[in-house]
Design an enzyme around this catalytic site. Sequence first.
Site, PDB file in Angstrom:
ATOM      1  N   ALA A  14       0.828  -1.248   0.142  1.00 57.98           N
ATOM      2  CA  ALA A  14       0.017  -0.159   0.106  1.00 57.98           C
ATOM      3  C   ALA A  14       0.798   1.277  -0.115  1.00 57.98           C
ATOM      4  O   ALA A  14       0.418   2.325  -0.186  1.00 57.98           O
ATOM      5  CB  ALA A  14      -0.883  -0.038   1.200  1.00 57.98           C
ATOM      6  N   SER A  16       4.671   1.058  -1.349  1.00 55.47           N
ATOM      7  CA  SER A  16       5.716   1.063  -2.192  1.00 55.47           C
ATOM      8  C   SER A  16       5.415  -0.383  -2.891  1.00 55.47           C
ATOM      9  O   SER A  16       4.813  -1.289  -2.513  1.00 55.47           O
ATOM     10  CB  SER A  16       6.963   1.032  -1.633  1.00 55.47           C
ATOM     11  OG  SER A  16       7.138  -0.245  -0.482  1.00 55.47           O
ATOM     12  N   GLY A  17       6.348  -0.599  -3.932  1.00 51.19           N
ATOM     13  CA  GLY A  17       6.254  -1.799  -4.754  1.00 51.19           C
ATOM     14  C   GLY A  17       7.513  -2.130  -5.140  1.00 51.19           C
ATOM     15  O   GLY A  17       8.711  -1.186  -5.216  1.00 51.19           O
ATOM     16  N   HIS A 241      -3.318 -12.206  -2.834  1.00 55.74           N
ATOM     17  CA  HIS A 241      -3.156 -11.512  -1.770  1.00 55.74           C
ATOM     18  C   HIS A 241      -1.920 -11.314  -1.181  1.00 55.74           C
ATOM     19  O   HIS A 241      -1.245 -12.294  -0.945  1.00 55.74           O
ATOM     20  CB  HIS A 241      -4.313 -11.786  -0.703  1.00 55.74           C
ATOM     21  CG  HIS A 241      -4.357 -11.007   0.465  1.00 55.74           C
ATOM     22  ND1 HIS A 241      -4.791 -11.434   1.599  1.00 55.74           N
ATOM     23  CD2 HIS A 241      -4.108  -9.555   0.390  1.00 55.74           C
ATOM     24  CE1 HIS A 241      -5.075 -10.440   2.450  1.00 55.74           C
ATOM     25  NE2 HIS A 241      -4.471  -9.082   1.899  1.00 55.74           N
ATOM     26  N   ASP A 242      -1.227 -10.190  -0.624  1.00 53.93           N
ATOM     27  CA  ASP A 242       0.061 -10.419  -0.389  1.00 53.93           C
ATOM     28  C   ASP A 242       0.300 -11.108   1.019  1.00 53.93           C
ATOM     29  O   ASP A 242       1.452 -11.791   1.108  1.00 53.93           O
ATOM     30  CB  ASP A 242       0.744  -8.852  -0.159  1.00 53.93           C
ATOM     31  CG  ASP A 242      -0.320  -7.711   0.541  1.00 53.93           C
ATOM     32  OD1 ASP A 242      -1.169  -8.336   1.154  1.00 53.93           O
ATOM     33  OD2 ASP A 242       0.161  -6.773   0.656  1.00 53.93           O
ATOM     34  N   THR A 243      -0.669 -10.841   1.717  1.00 57.34           N
ATOM     35  CA  THR A 243      -0.617 -11.828   3.132  1.00 57.34           C
ATOM     36  C   THR A 243      -0.692 -13.361   2.708  1.00 57.34           C
ATOM     37  O   THR A 243      -0.090 -14.130   3.471  1.00 57.34           O
ATOM     38  CB  THR A 243      -1.615 -11.436   3.955  1.00 57.34           C
ATOM     39  OG1 THR A 243      -1.726 -10.047   4.095  1.00 57.34           O
ATOM     40  CG2 THR A 243      -1.474 -12.120   5.466  1.00 57.34           C
ATOM     41  N   ASN A 301      -6.971  -8.685  11.375  1.00 58.05           N
ATOM     42  CA  ASN A 301      -6.195  -7.658  10.994  1.00 58.05           C
ATOM     43  C   ASN A 301      -6.145  -6.500  12.146  1.00 58.05           C
ATOM     44  O   ASN A 301      -6.954  -6.242  12.809  1.00 58.05           O
ATOM     45  CB  ASN A 301      -7.145  -7.063   9.938  1.00 58.05           C
ATOM     46  CG  ASN A 301      -6.959  -7.503   8.648  1.00 58.05           C
ATOM     47  OD1 ASN A 301      -6.119  -7.500   7.992  1.00 58.05           O
ATOM     48  ND2 ASN A 301      -8.007  -8.398   8.628  1.00 58.05           N
ATOM     49  N   GLU A 309       4.376   4.802  10.929  1.00 61.29           N
ATOM     50  CA  GLU A 309       4.920   5.755   9.440  1.00 61.29           C
ATOM     51  C   GLU A 309       4.081   6.785   9.262  1.00 61.29           C
ATOM     52  O   GLU A 309       4.734   7.930   8.904  1.00 61.29           O
ATOM     53  CB  GLU A 309       4.276   4.556   8.275  1.00 61.29           C
ATOM     54  CG  GLU A 309       4.997   3.116   8.258  1.00 61.29           C
ATOM     55  CD  GLU A 309       4.418   2.300   7.493  1.00 61.29           C
ATOM     56  OE1 GLU A 309       3.521   2.578   6.917  1.00 61.29           O
ATOM     57  OE2 GLU A 309       5.095   1.013   7.477  1.00 61.29           O
ATOM     58  N   GLY A 411       8.477  -6.900   6.873  1.00 64.83           N
ATOM     59  CA  GLY A 411       9.306  -5.773   7.113  1.00 64.83           C
ATOM     60  C   GLY A 411       9.458  -5.527   8.671  1.00 64.83           C
ATOM     61  O   GLY A 411      10.558  -5.024   9.148  1.00 64.83           O
TER      62      GLY A 411
END
Length: 496
Positions: A14, A16-17, A241-243, A301, A309, A411
């Site tokens: 959401a 960066s890529g 889905h990234d997760t 979640n 951030e 991260g």
Amino acid sequence: MDNKKYFFAVDLGATSGRTILGTLTDGMLEQEELTRFPNNLIETGGHFYWDIYALYFEMIRGLKEVARRGITLTSIGIDTWGVDFVFIGEDNAILRNPMAYRDPHTFGKMEEYLEKVVSRREVYDITGIQFMNFNSIFQLYAMQQAGNVAFQHCRKILFMPDALSWMLTGEEVCEYTIASTSEMLDPRTGDLSEKLIESVGLTREHFGRMVQPGTQIGVLTEEVQKITGLGAVPVIAVAGHDTGSAVAAVPAKNEQFAYLSSGTWSLMGIETKQAIINDRSYDLNFTNEGGVEGTTRFLKNICGMWLYERCRKEWPEEVRQLSHPELQGSAMQVEPFRSIINPDDDLFANPPSMIEAIQDYCRQTGQSVPEKPSEICRCIFDSLALRYRQVFQWLKEFADFDLHVLHIIGGGSLNKYLNQFTADALGVEVLAGPQECTAIGNIMMQAKAAGLVDDIWQMRSIIAHSVKMVRYEPSANASMWSEGYQKYIEIINKKG
């Protein structure tokens, strides 16, 4: 002659890529970051959008770099954040940039939908998904009620990774793990619920064909081949889905583990063979999202490093210039549990000022108000660890196995202070790493599709031998954290 198989992973978060080149050699995973780029929210006309064309451009840029090196790709896989989607028109063109889940157009719409359209309990009984105002079903309802022109004239609705795969292949699919974030998928049938789709004026035909992770979607179109200089490279539906990709990369030895995918969001859960949908999971608002090989990611979640951030962006330049270890190290000098928040309070969804939101929460609950960056940082870390303890205790209720280890991936696995806090708060062993778990899961699912690995446990064994994990054991501060937890419970009950 180079006989390696090369896998190209597009990993979009959401904020960066990245594009990553991965290979498997002698049972060891190797990866190289090719490009990194921001994923910027665009605020215009009172709404927040994603720039789908900028993301497509970055994919193409990464693929051009592969072609420049003369590498022959085995396949391509794309993963992104959940819930958001793209409208495709009758002329096969995108109908405006996709709206972002942070957009306030859904505020109040979830409650309205659940009161007037389909009841809260029925929606949960169908989907087993945690109620969050930005879930796809509520976004679609908000657009329907607002007379959104793109909604009214769409031919197809594609979730973000599926939309990007469509831009590469021309094939319209609905990948299972990303679809499960929508709060429209029925895990019992393995497809979207017609009742919920029709409740917002749509039909099943508005969505692509359902595919499971590991399925080939198609190959690069002639247009993309010409632009990139590559051939007809297959595009694989990984866990979109990234997760889902991240959890597939948890280097666990067996099924008896909990995971914490730590990043902008913190997602804590367990992996199960069946969805858990009952009165208790409903009351605690747990979610059942699709995993690889027919598994379910039973999780909650939690608003994670988004808090930190956002605050970091607001602090003065001299503070922003400090490294993360420097700033976080100063926070360790602050009195523990001086200020505590519920990270998932609505105040922190997308406030104009995160610092002021945290301070307002502390004022409303009669606590010391954090002023210095070190005090705010300590407040965030203490509060996240205490929230993790609360959710972990709930997970122990649901698991039909013992939970003695928590794998922290993403991260946040590099945050040694928060990792130790988590071990202390939960009272269990914490294994941190890998950081790049989403890209790893993406690459390994491509490797599985190519026949290089047999199943998820072989994937996890390879990952465990390819990455370094850091172990955190509970310290002697267990009683202190128990006292802090009691204060946390009192504060969130007071806030309501």
